[in-house]
Design a protein around this motif. Structure first.
Motif, PDB file in Angstrom:
ATOM      1  N   VAL A 117     -48.194 -45.275  -7.685  1.00 51.09           N
ATOM      2  CA  VAL A 117     -49.231 -44.494  -8.646  1.00 51.09           C
ATOM      3  C   VAL A 117     -48.895 -44.757  -9.830  1.00 51.09           C
ATOM      4  O   VAL A 117     -49.877 -44.884 -10.638  1.00 51.09           O
ATOM      5  N   ILE A 118     -47.620 -44.890 -10.102  1.00 49.46           N
ATOM      6  CA  ILE A 118     -47.260 -44.948 -11.701  1.00 49.46           C
ATOM      7  C   ILE A 118     -47.560 -46.318 -12.241  1.00 49.46           C
ATOM      8  O   ILE A 118     -48.246 -46.474 -13.431  1.00 49.46           O
ATOM      9  N   THR A 120     -50.075 -48.196 -11.069  1.00 47.91           N
ATOM     10  CA  THR A 120     -51.719 -48.220 -11.005  1.00 47.91           C
ATOM     11  C   THR A 120     -52.187 -47.465 -12.452  1.00 47.91           C
ATOM     12  O   THR A 120     -53.201 -48.247 -13.184  1.00 47.91           O
ATOM     13  N   VAL A 121     -51.515 -46.418 -12.600  1.00 41.20           N
ATOM     14  CA  VAL A 121     -51.959 -45.837 -14.056  1.00 41.20           C
ATOM     15  C   VAL A 121     -51.433 -46.617 -15.138  1.00 41.20           C
ATOM     16  O   VAL A 121     -52.288 -46.898 -16.098  1.00 41.20           O
ATOM     17  N   LEU A 122     -50.352 -47.139 -15.202  1.00 41.45           N
ATOM     18  CA  LEU A 122     -50.038 -47.912 -16.296  1.00 41.45           C
ATOM     19  C   LEU A 122     -50.956 -49.252 -16.448  1.00 41.45           C
ATOM     20  O   LEU A 122     -51.239 -49.814 -17.601  1.00 41.45           O
ATOM     21  N   PHE A 124     -54.079 -49.306 -15.544  1.00 40.12           N
ATOM     22  CA  PHE A 124     -55.285 -48.861 -15.910  1.00 40.12           C
ATOM     23  C   PHE A 124     -55.365 -48.710 -17.616  1.00 40.12           C
ATOM     24  O   PHE A 124     -56.331 -49.125 -18.164  1.00 40.12           O
ATOM     25  N   PHE A 125     -54.357 -48.212 -18.107  1.00 42.83           N
ATOM     26  CA  PHE A 125     -54.209 -47.858 -19.396  1.00 42.83           C
ATOM     27  C   PHE A 125     -53.996 -49.200 -20.133  1.00 42.83           C
ATOM     28  O   PHE A 125     -54.388 -49.163 -21.470  1.00 42.83           O
ATOM     29  N   TYR A 131     -48.099 -55.089 -14.633  1.00 39.15           N
ATOM     30  CA  TYR A 131     -47.980 -53.681 -14.014  1.00 39.15           C
ATOM     31  C   TYR A 131     -48.994 -53.747 -12.762  1.00 39.15           C
ATOM     32  O   TYR A 131     -48.723 -52.754 -12.140  1.00 39.15           O
ATOM     33  N   SER A 135     -48.153 -52.012  -8.487  1.00 46.21           N
ATOM     34  CA  SER A 135     -49.114 -51.164  -7.819  1.00 46.21           C
ATOM     35  C   SER A 135     -49.469 -51.719  -6.539  1.00 46.21           C
ATOM     36  O   SER A 135     -50.045 -50.646  -5.618  1.00 46.21           O
TER      37      SER A 135
END
Length: 485
Positions: A117-118, A120-122, A124-125, A131, A135
């Motif tokens: 999750v962490i 995937t968010v990194l 994405f941004f 990163y 994921s």
């Protein structure tokens, strides 16, 4: 070339012709179900023996050897006492399954889900592919890191070893240590990137303590071993070595090894693709400041399945199998499910035949085995084409199974691509020789190496892949019944 089934040595001249060779069969040990080991002293004796025999077969003296290149199987490792050099245990093979429970517990852990999750968010941004890999992160029994963790927990001698007295190394590191009588403790980027404890994005080990043994001054063999010191000019992992030996120097070049296992390696140039699903990012080689990356997909049970079929006397000679498969129009609905070796997705996959009938004969069984190899090539090729955003250029095959015309033609038909097969299929040895030759000045550059390539056969698509659809659909259905046995 220290492979999974054999230790081989070839002596090459400037035309890349083999002047002398020697071969010893690797005897794997199976102390418990799922465990696969190698005796380090036997391996050492085989390694030094084939070098001496090959040089003698070439009619040469050791002093005439310009340099030594070493290609090794990846992921097989050992630990030993730094002062005495005595191993704490046998080599634990890349095929070994003892870490299966540890792998499953990690892959099902809450911590790994949080990591997914962490990152995937990194990703994405930031859009940074570094990163993306975490994921998708999953552990497998192939990885050295998981088996090394098992060793620390379960082997008393390693747990009891005092700080800084325990050495860890894959086959290449241990051979260097023995060849130099302990003066060189090193590995190279291609082997390091295959262990699971190396960060290919930063070109450094995950643990900074491991960085100290990543270097390229491999020294020379101790004079007592071969009579004189021989410069060790190259150390490289077998699949990366085979890719170099096939002269896959350009982005989009593809190397297909059909040996004990099957390995598709795509040259991605300076671009490193994050691990996604069945694909894994690797460092191919480093020459000077040039670092070349590869994306790899692997298949277990290639040569293993054929050897098993020979052991139970489905055929006498491997050369017969292509003719046996071609002697029948189809497998009569028989499907072979491979599962003898490690499966990263399912360590408990069972090998089986499905669809057996009273009329089933040896030819049907052999054809079913060979078809399963081509079907798996097709599945992996489709993943590569989808995930690797580089136009795929030449496909060059090597390894013993690439001599099977039935498998290679069917693979060409299924992927609708031309496949080249070289005259010499021992590409791991040739790649190590090419790298050693470049380092020693024996050869000048990669353009010269390209001119030394010899293509023996070219397989071009002859059938529409749709003609294989009924057989492949039946095989895929059979595959669904075999997991988690």
């Amino acid at each position: 070339d220290v492979g999974s089934t054999a230790v081989k040595c070839h002596v090459y001249d400037r035309a890349a012709a083999i002047r002398g060779s020697s071969y010893r069969k690797v005897e794997s040990l199976y102390p418990r179900p799922g465990w696969v080991e190698l005796d380090p002293e036997v391996l050492w004796s085989q390694f030094t023996g084939v070098i001496k025999e090959a040089v003698q077969a070439a009619g040469l003296h050791m002093r005439q050897i310009a340099g030594l290149g070493i290609s090794t199987q990846r992921g097989t490792f050992i630990t030993w006492h730094k002062r005495t050099g005595k191993p704490f245990h046998n080599f634990i093979s890349w095929q070994d399954l003892r870490s299966a429970e540890l792998v499953n517990s990690w892959n099902n852990s809450l911590l790994l889900k949080v990591i997914h999750v962490i990152f995937t968010v990194l990703h994405f941004f930031t859009g940074n592919d570094r990163y993306l890999a975490p994921s998708f992160l999953t552990f497998s029994t192939h990885q050295t890191s998981m088996k090394l963790s098992w060793v620390f927990k379960n082997i008393h001698e390693v747990k009891a070893a005092k700080k800084n007295s325990c050495c860890f190394g894959t086959v290449d590191t241990w051979l260097l240590y023995r060849l130099t009588k302990g003066s060189v403790y090193a590995t190279d980027y291609s082997n390091a990137s295959s262990t699971g404890i190396f960060e290919p994005f930063t070109v450094c080990a995950v643990h900074k303590e491991c960085c100290c043994y990543l270097f390229f001054n491999f020294g020379s063999t101790d004079s007592e071993i071969f009579g004189i010191p021989i410069p060790i000019m190259a150390v490289v992992a077998d699949q990366q070595s085979a890719t170099f030996g096939e002269c896959c120097f350009h982005p989009g070049d593809v190397k297909l090894t059909m040996g004990t296992g099957g390995f598709w390696n795509v040259n991605t140039g300076e671009q490193l693709f994050a691990s996604q699903g069945s694909l894994y990012p690797l460092i191919g080689w480093k020459i000077g400041e040039e670092v070349v990356y590869l994306t790899e997909g692997s298949i277990s049970d290639i040569g293993t399945a054929i050897k098993w079929a020979q052991d139970i006397e489905l055929f006498t000679n491997v050369d017969e199998t292509a003719e046996m498969a071609q002697s029948t129009a189809d497998s009569q609905g028989v499907c072979f499910i491979p599962g003898f070796q490690v499966s990263g997705d399912d360590p408990y996959l069972c090998a089986s035949f499905m669809g057996l009938k009273p009329s089933t004969n040896r030819n049907h069984l052999v054809r079913a085995i060979l078809e399963s190899l081509a079907f798996r090539n097709k599945l992996l090729y489709d993943i590569i084409e989808k995930k690797v955003h580089i136009p795929l250029r030449t496909i060059r095959a090597d390894g013993g199974v690439s001599n099977n015309s039935f498998v290679m033609q069917m693979t060409s038909d299924l992927i609708n691509k031309k496949i080249e097969k070289p005259a010499n299929v021992d590409m791991s040895s040739l790649g190590a020789a090419f790298l050693a030759g470049l380092a020693s000045g024996f050869w000048t550059d990669k353009e010269q190496l390209k001119k030394l390539r010899r293509v023996e056969a070219v397989f071009e698509p002859q059938k529409d892949s749709e003609e294989y659809k009924p057989a492949m659909d039946a095989w895929l259905q059979a595959m669904k019944h075999s997991p988690h046995w």
